[in-house]
Design a protein around this motif. Structure first.
Motif, PDB file in Angstrom:
ATOM      1  N   SER A   1       0.987  -1.085  -0.029  1.00  0.00           N
ATOM      2  CA  SER A   1       0.152   0.036  -0.235  1.00  0.00           C
ATOM      3  C   SER A   1       0.933   1.455  -0.110  1.00  0.00           C
ATOM      4  CB  SER A   1      -0.944   0.128   1.363  1.00  0.00           C
ATOM      5  OG  SER A   1      -1.745   1.183   1.321  1.00  0.00           O
ATOM      6  N   SER A   2       0.214   2.479  -0.543  1.00  0.00           N
ATOM      7  CA  SER A   2       1.066   3.502  -0.453  1.00  0.00           C
ATOM      8  C   SER A   2       0.629   4.342   0.581  1.00  0.00           C
ATOM      9  CB  SER A   2       0.734   4.427  -1.830  1.00  0.00           C
ATOM     10  OG  SER A   2      -0.689   4.833  -2.013  1.00  0.00           O
ATOM     11  N   GLU A   3       0.180   3.827   1.337  1.00  0.00           N
ATOM     12  CA  GLU A   3      -0.320   4.498   2.841  1.00  0.00           C
ATOM     13  C   GLU A   3       0.817   4.812   3.635  1.00  0.00           C
ATOM     14  OE1 GLU A   3      -3.265   5.411   4.015  1.00  0.00           O
ATOM     15  OE2 GLU A   3      -4.497   4.403   2.532  1.00  0.00           O
ATOM     16  N   GLY A   4       0.907   6.278   3.659  1.00  0.00           N
ATOM     17  CA  GLY A   4       2.120   6.755   4.802  1.00  0.00           C
ATOM     18  C   GLY A   4       3.345   6.904   3.788  1.00  0.00           C
ATOM     19  N   ASP A   5       3.512   6.730   2.530  1.00  0.00           N
ATOM     20  CA  ASP A   5       4.614   6.952   1.489  1.00  0.00           C
ATOM     21  C   ASP A   5       5.118   8.408   1.591  1.00  0.00           C
ATOM     22  OD1 ASP A   5       4.448   4.301   1.091  1.00  0.00           O
ATOM     23  OD2 ASP A   5       3.982   4.629  -0.949  1.00  0.00           O
ATOM     24  N   ILE A   6       6.344   8.671   2.025  1.00  0.00           N
ATOM     25  CA  ILE A   6       6.884   9.952   2.225  1.00  0.00           C
ATOM     26  C   ILE A   6       8.260   9.953   1.252  1.00  0.00           C
ATOM     27  CG2 ILE A   6       6.095  10.058   4.467  1.00  0.00           C
ATOM     28  CD1 ILE A   6       8.794   9.421   5.634  1.00  0.00           C
ATOM     29  N   THR A   7       8.510  11.269   1.019  1.00  0.00           N
ATOM     30  CA  THR A   7       9.829  11.283   0.351  1.00  0.00           C
ATOM     31  C   THR A   7      10.985  11.299   1.021  1.00  0.00           C
ATOM     32  OG1 THR A   7       9.930  13.973   0.850  1.00  0.00           O
ATOM     33  CG2 THR A   7       8.422  13.330  -0.947  1.00  0.00           C
TER      34      THR A   7
ATOM     35  N   ILE B   1      11.915   1.486   4.455  1.00  0.00           N
ATOM     36  CA  ILE B   1      11.862   1.233   2.832  1.00  0.00           C
ATOM     37  C   ILE B   1      11.071   0.047   2.555  1.00  0.00           C
ATOM     38  CG2 ILE B   1      13.334   1.076   1.020  1.00  0.00           C
ATOM     39  CD1 ILE B   1      15.524   2.500   2.470  1.00  0.00           C
ATOM     40  N   HIS B   2       9.962   0.215   1.441  1.00  0.00           N
ATOM     41  CA  HIS B   2       9.282  -0.938   1.106  1.00  0.00           C
ATOM     42  C   HIS B   2       8.904  -0.574  -0.210  1.00  0.00           C
ATOM     43  CE1 HIS B   2       5.039   0.649   1.397  1.00  0.00           C
ATOM     44  NE2 HIS B   2       5.652   1.633   1.405  1.00  0.00           N
ATOM     45  N   ALA B   3       8.319  -1.848  -0.876  1.00  0.00           N
ATOM     46  CA  ALA B   3       7.817  -1.575  -2.281  1.00  0.00           C
ATOM     47  C   ALA B   3       6.341  -1.327  -2.092  1.00  0.00           C
ATOM     48  CB  ALA B   3       7.913  -2.959  -2.835  1.00  0.00           C
ATOM     49  N   SER B   4       6.120  -0.113  -2.793  1.00  0.00           N
ATOM     50  CA  SER B   4       4.680   0.501  -2.912  1.00  0.00           C
ATOM     51  C   SER B   4       4.056   0.123  -3.982  1.00  0.00           C
ATOM     52  CB  SER B   4       4.461   1.974  -2.599  1.00  0.00           C
ATOM     53  OG  SER B   4       3.551   2.525  -2.486  1.00  0.00           O
ATOM     54  N   SER B   5       2.854  -0.685  -4.032  1.00  0.00           N
ATOM     55  CA  SER B   5       2.247  -0.804  -5.505  1.00  0.00           C
ATOM     56  C   SER B   5       1.528   0.597  -5.577  1.00  0.00           C
ATOM     57  CB  SER B   5       0.993  -1.938  -5.115  1.00  0.00           C
ATOM     58  OG  SER B   5       0.360  -1.752  -3.870  1.00  0.00           O
ATOM     59  N   GLY B   6       1.018   1.042  -4.802  1.00  0.00           N
ATOM     60  CA  GLY B   6       0.202   2.368  -5.034  1.00  0.00           C
ATOM     61  C   GLY B   6       1.189   3.510  -5.683  1.00  0.00           C
ATOM     62  N   SER B   7       2.353   3.652  -5.249  1.00  0.00           N
ATOM     63  CA  SER B   7       3.134   4.631  -5.679  1.00  0.00           C
ATOM     64  C   SER B   7       3.832   4.022  -6.894  1.00  0.00           C
ATOM     65  CB  SER B   7       4.465   5.085  -4.516  1.00  0.00           C
ATOM     66  OG  SER B   7       3.831   5.601  -3.487  1.00  0.00           O
TER      67      SER B   7
END
Length: 308
Positions: free
Chosen positions: A39-45, A278-284
């Motif tokens: 999930s792209s939940e919480g993804d940050i730069t 650090i993770h793989a984000s399907s949303g991003s």
């Protein structure tokens, strides 16, 4: 700092969430699971993440210390009582081709170099701490080694049975113990994957420049860079690899469950400190940094393991 609320797993509800619970419809885990495995939940730069702080700390730790002037050095061009003592010591040890006159010239420098060579020191003709110590405690020359024929023919009395030990080991099979992977090295390896596109099922073992990765592929890729082999799936890693830890440290792997329709561990990331991974984000659609303190990741948090 390890996240203070991760041990409470998915039963911890944030203060903000609790305050609005009575006014907001409850979102079931089945709805959250539709977010997908990454999930792209919480993804940050990158700038919002803890990585700039980590890299700054590592940079300051690896800076070359400034050189200091060693006033105890004696070298060519010097003169005085210190040089006289040096020349006397060299003369007593049989390394004197010059007079004891207190003047450090080319002949004295050559004597020093000859002495340093015999003592296994750096041959520079400069008398520093190591050379001074050796002058006071010189290493005696090793006895001459026996010839190969003498070494291969053990002495034996007539009629005595001699059993010769033979080393049958293959030198090529002797390998050095793998270096321990540090948390900093693991984080650096994961950081190198930032921006790689996300693709479900994508991971090729041994590929140093993957064109795409999935969420468990990112973990495999990261640990492959530091010489550690792990299971291919999240469930396999959770069941078989590493050791469980109460609170994650940078370089540990954090696991989540229920992020999509599968039993047990369904997603994981590399913990980098400050409640971030650090993770793989399907949303991003790529490898990114995510803030684990948000409700989504807290609700699905399963635990952490160290693979070091």
């Amino acid at each position: 700092m390890a996240p203070s609320n991760l041990n409470a797993k998915k039963y911890v509800i944030s203060t903000a969430f609790a305050a609005t619970l009575a006014l907001t419809p409850v979102v079931g885990s089945s709805v959250l699971a539709n977010a997908g495995e990454g999930s792209s939940e919480g993804d940050i730069t990158y700038e919002e993440s803890n990585l700039p702080n980590i890299n700054a700390e590592q940079s300051s730790e690896t800076e070359t210390p400034s050189a200091t002037v060693n006033s105890s050095l004696i070298q060519q061009g010097d003169s005085g009582s210190g040089v006289e003592e040096l020349q006397s010591s060299l003369q007593n040890l049989g390394y004197s081709s010059s007079n004891v006159d207190g003047i450090f010239g080319e002949l004295t420098a050559q004597d020093v170099r000859n002495f340093q060579s015999d003592q296994g020191l750096q041959v520079d003709g400069i008398v520093g701490p190591a050379t001074s110590e050796a002058l006071g405690n010189p290493v005696e020359a090793a006895p001459e080694a026996p010839s190969s024929e003498e070494a291969s023919e053990p002495e034996a009395d007539e009629g005595e049975l001699v059993i010769e030990e033979v080393d049958n080991s293959d030198d090529s099979s002797e390998t050095e113990a793998p270096a321990t992977a540090s948390g900093a090295n693991i984080v650096a390896a994961a950081e190198s994957a930032l921006g790689i596109p996300y693709q479900f099922g994508a991971y090729t073992p041994g590929d140093p420049n993957p064109s795409a990765l999935d969420s468990s592929g990112l973990i495999n890729y990261t640990f492959e860079q530091v010489g550690i082999s792990v299971s291919r799936t999240h469930a396999g890693m959770w069941a078989n690899d590493g050791v469980h830890v109460d609170s994650p440290s940078p370089g540990d792997v954090v696991f989540f469950e229920g992020t999509y329709d599968t039993a047990g561990a369904s997603h994981s990331g590399i913990y980098i400190g400050n409640n971030q991974m650090i993770h793989a984000s399907s949303g991003s659609g790529q490898m990114v940094v995510a803030d684990m303190s948000i409700d989504y990741w807290q609700d699905h948090y399963l635990g952490a393991k160290s693979f070091q």
